[in-house]
Design a protein around this motif. Structure first.
Motif, PDB file in Angstrom:
ATOM      1  N   SER A 143       0.817  -1.219   0.000  1.00  0.00           N
ATOM      2  CA  SER A 143       0.000   0.000   0.000  1.00  0.00           C
ATOM      3  C   SER A 143       0.844   1.260   0.000  1.00  0.00           C
ATOM      4  O   SER A 143       0.301   2.368  -0.029  1.00  0.00           O
ATOM      5  CB  SER A 143      -0.920   0.006   1.230  1.00  0.00           C
ATOM      6  N   LEU A 154      -6.229  -0.503  -0.277  1.00  0.00           N
ATOM      7  CA  LEU A 154      -7.212  -0.064   0.712  1.00  0.00           C
ATOM      8  C   LEU A 154      -8.625  -0.498   0.348  1.00  0.00           C
ATOM      9  O   LEU A 154      -9.471  -0.672   1.235  1.00  0.00           O
ATOM     10  CB  LEU A 154      -7.149   1.458   0.869  1.00  0.00           C
ATOM     11  N   GLN A 157     -10.474  -5.491   0.983  1.00  0.00           N
ATOM     12  CA  GLN A 157     -10.620  -5.748   2.417  1.00  0.00           C
ATOM     13  C   GLN A 157      -9.862  -6.999   2.861  1.00  0.00           C
ATOM     14  O   GLN A 157      -9.317  -7.051   3.963  1.00  0.00           O
ATOM     15  CB  GLN A 157     -12.106  -5.893   2.757  1.00  0.00           C
ATOM     16  N   TRP A 160      -6.317  -7.280   4.584  1.00  0.00           N
ATOM     17  CA  TRP A 160      -6.125  -6.904   5.985  1.00  0.00           C
ATOM     18  C   TRP A 160      -6.774  -7.916   6.927  1.00  0.00           C
ATOM     19  O   TRP A 160      -7.028  -7.615   8.088  1.00  0.00           O
ATOM     20  CB  TRP A 160      -6.699  -5.505   6.212  1.00  0.00           C
ATOM     21  N   ARG A 186      -9.502  -1.175   8.077  1.00  0.00           N
ATOM     22  CA  ARG A 186      -9.272  -1.435   6.655  1.00  0.00           C
ATOM     23  C   ARG A 186      -9.904  -2.753   6.195  1.00  0.00           C
ATOM     24  O   ARG A 186     -10.183  -2.915   5.013  1.00  0.00           O
ATOM     25  CB  ARG A 186      -7.775  -1.448   6.365  1.00  0.00           C
TER      26      ARG A 186
END
Length: 557
Positions: A143, A154, A157, A160, A186
């Motif tokens: 990122s 970002l 999903q 993360w 996030r």
């Protein structure tokens, strides 16, 4: 003057032609003068001085030309560097990664994150795994490459979803909680894969527990006091499918800590399909009768007698048995030597179901009496793998073959401890009820000579275990076992097909002591006949060079 090679213009004349050519006589005279300390003659000094002056002028001219050429070279090098930078920029601009759609880019990111998230459960105990909630984690790294990559990361999903946190490495302040909350945000509503370790309670743990309803898998290592914070009525683990628990115990934790910490904790886990624990005391933490979806249960830890002293055994361990459900496909019970009979006898009293038609694999570690309690209660018609490991160190009651026999019709793999002659008779009786058995492992912890067992299983009785393809013989005794020779002869007999079906494909002997060149040669003969296997020797054996030649072994090794 214009250079014919590079086109460079120079105002410096070439002076080489202006230099008076030195004759052989002049050169020889100079060498003679250099070889001595004699001064040149008066008539020689004028000509030599003139020659030196013209040579100096020529050297100066060469320096000027070299400087011009160096300037030209540096100019060329600067142009080349500029061209290479432009070429690199063009390649970057036209790189195929720029044409990859965001959804494909997200898949690439996900693959990179998933590879680094594979952590052995053993690392949960001491928290030696890498933190994923960190700027150096793969999800954070991708990122930070570019704005386009950041937007893609970002928006994805699932990048993360791995939350691996060893809380002891983070300061106990507000910034840690804020950073963890930012990381969890996030993942939005995506399910999480959690790995947690802490030796003391941490404020940031409360932030993580707020996402408990999104946990899909969890591997946790805490001391008893931390689990007490899980009593909040708002906690729900409704998405949790796989759970592994490790309970950190030391001499500072009292029996009250262990029992009190678990008795009041309730985890709402209606989707739980797999539960494992490497600490016996961790089991009552999560056991609920409503675990109707549980398919895999493994309890491999064992408390020592000091930790268990003062506990009411049945009331403490009995809830563990209630996890067995009709959907169970695999179960492992590794019981402490201090309370094995208590746990297994609790089966009869507390188990809700009697039949487990889906149970395929069962591993038990306890006592013969405990096994009797277990199989007197359960109906396991589809069991394919059955393994026993005795914990008792004294006398060994008879192996409960009659109780186990009804489960043998579908049995394909069997591991059995052998301690005495009665065990041999019980094993033979059990093997008569296992027509599909293809893998047999015999283990012994004592000095009992199991040669009789090998003879009875492989030679004496016709058509016993006709489908046998894999045979393993292991000694748990550090002194090993002296059965290698008998074992090799029995295998040769079975492979010969004399009255038996010769389907054996692989054999393994662990910790053999009676190994000499004759045994190794005979074993090699079996392997040369298409059989796979290994002969592991308990002690170093001194083979002579002649023995090495006879058994085709590298003597130096």
């Amino acid at each position: 003057m214009i250079c014919s090679q590079c086109g460079t213009t120079s105002d410096t004349p070439l002076l080489k032609e202006q230099l008076e050519p030195r004759s052989e006589t002049t050169s020889k005279r100079i060498q003679d003068l250099l070889a001595s300390n004699v001064a040149p003659l008066g008539s020689e000094r004028e000509s030599l001085s003139d020659l030196m002056s013209r040579t100096q002028t020529y050297a100066t001219s060469l320096d000027m030309r070299i400087a011009d050429l160096r300037a030209t070279l540096e100019d060329f090098l600067d142009q080349k560097a500029t061209t290479e930078r432009r070429l690199h920029d063009l390649k970057v601009t036209l790189h195929p990664i720029r044409t990859v759609p965001p959804e494909i880019l997200a898949e690439i990111f996900d693959e990179a994150v998933s590879d680094t998230a594979l952590v052995p459960l053993e690392k949960v105990r001491d928290g030696s795994f890498a933190n994923s909630v960190d700027n150096s984690s793969q999800s954070c790294v991708v990122s930070q490459v570019s704005s386009a990559w950041r937007r893609t990361a970002l928006k994805t999903q699932r990048l993360w979803r791995f939350v691996h946190v060893s809380f002891d490495r983070f300061p106990r302040n507000l910034s840690t909680s804020l950073f963890l909350n930012h990381f969890l945000t996030r993942s939005a509503e995506h399910t999480l894969h959690v790995m947690l370790h802490a030796t003391v309670d941490h404020p940031a743990l409360t932030v993580l527990l707020m996402t408990s309803s999104r946990w899909k898998t969890a591997a946790i290592s805490f001391p008893p006091p931390i689990y007490r914070s899980w009593n909040a009525p708002t906690l729900s683990f409704r998405s949790l499918e796989r759970l592994h628990l490790h309970l950190q115990l030391n001499r500072l934790h009292t029996v009250r800590d262990i029992k009190g910490g678990h008795r009041r904790v309730h985890m709402d886990t209606p989707q739980l399909r797999s539960f494992s624990s490497d600490t016996a005391a961790a089991v009552p933490l999560v056991i609920q009768p409503a675990y109707s979806r549980l398919e895999r249960f493994e309890q491999t830890g064992a408390l020592d007698e000091q930790a268990l002293s003062g506990m009411k055994g049945v009331s403490f361990v009995a809830p563990m048995i209630m996890v067995l459900t009709p959907l169970m496909t695999s179960a492992l019970f590794h019981v402490s030597q201090a309370v094995p009979d208590i746990i297994y006898s609790a089966v009869v009293k507390y188990t809700i179901h009697d039949a487990y038609p889906r149970l395929r694999a069962l591993r038990l570690c306890g006592t013969r009496t405990g096994y009797s309690h277990f199989f007197s209660k359960f109906n396991l018609p589809c069991l394919e793998l059955l393994s026993f490991e005795d914990r008792e160190s004294g006398s060994h009651p008879a192996f409960p073959s009659p109780l186990i026999a009804p489960t043998g019709q579908q049995l394909e793999q069997l591991t059995v401890p052998i301690h005495n002659a009665n065990d041999t008779d019980s094993l033979v009786a059990l093997l008569r009820t296992t027509p599909k058995l293809c893998r047999l492992e015999l283990r012994t912890r004592t000095r009992f000579d199991i040669s009789h067992t090998i003879q009875a299983v492989l030679v004496d009785e016709k058509d016993l275990i006709p489908e046998l393809t894999n045979l393993v013989l292991s000694s748990m005794d550090p002194d090993g076992m002296a059965v290698a020779g008998v074992f090799v002869e029995a295998i040769k007999h079975r492979r010969s097909g004399e009255g038996q079906v010769a389907k054996l494909q692989e054999v393994l002997v662990n910790y053999a002591t009676d190994v000499d060149a004759d045994v190794v040669a005979a074993f090699n003969d079996l392997l040369s006949d298409g059989l796979r296997g290994a002969l592991n020797i308990a002690y170093d054996v001194d083979f002579t060079a002649e023995d090495a030649d006879r058994i085709d072994m590298d003597f130096d090794s």
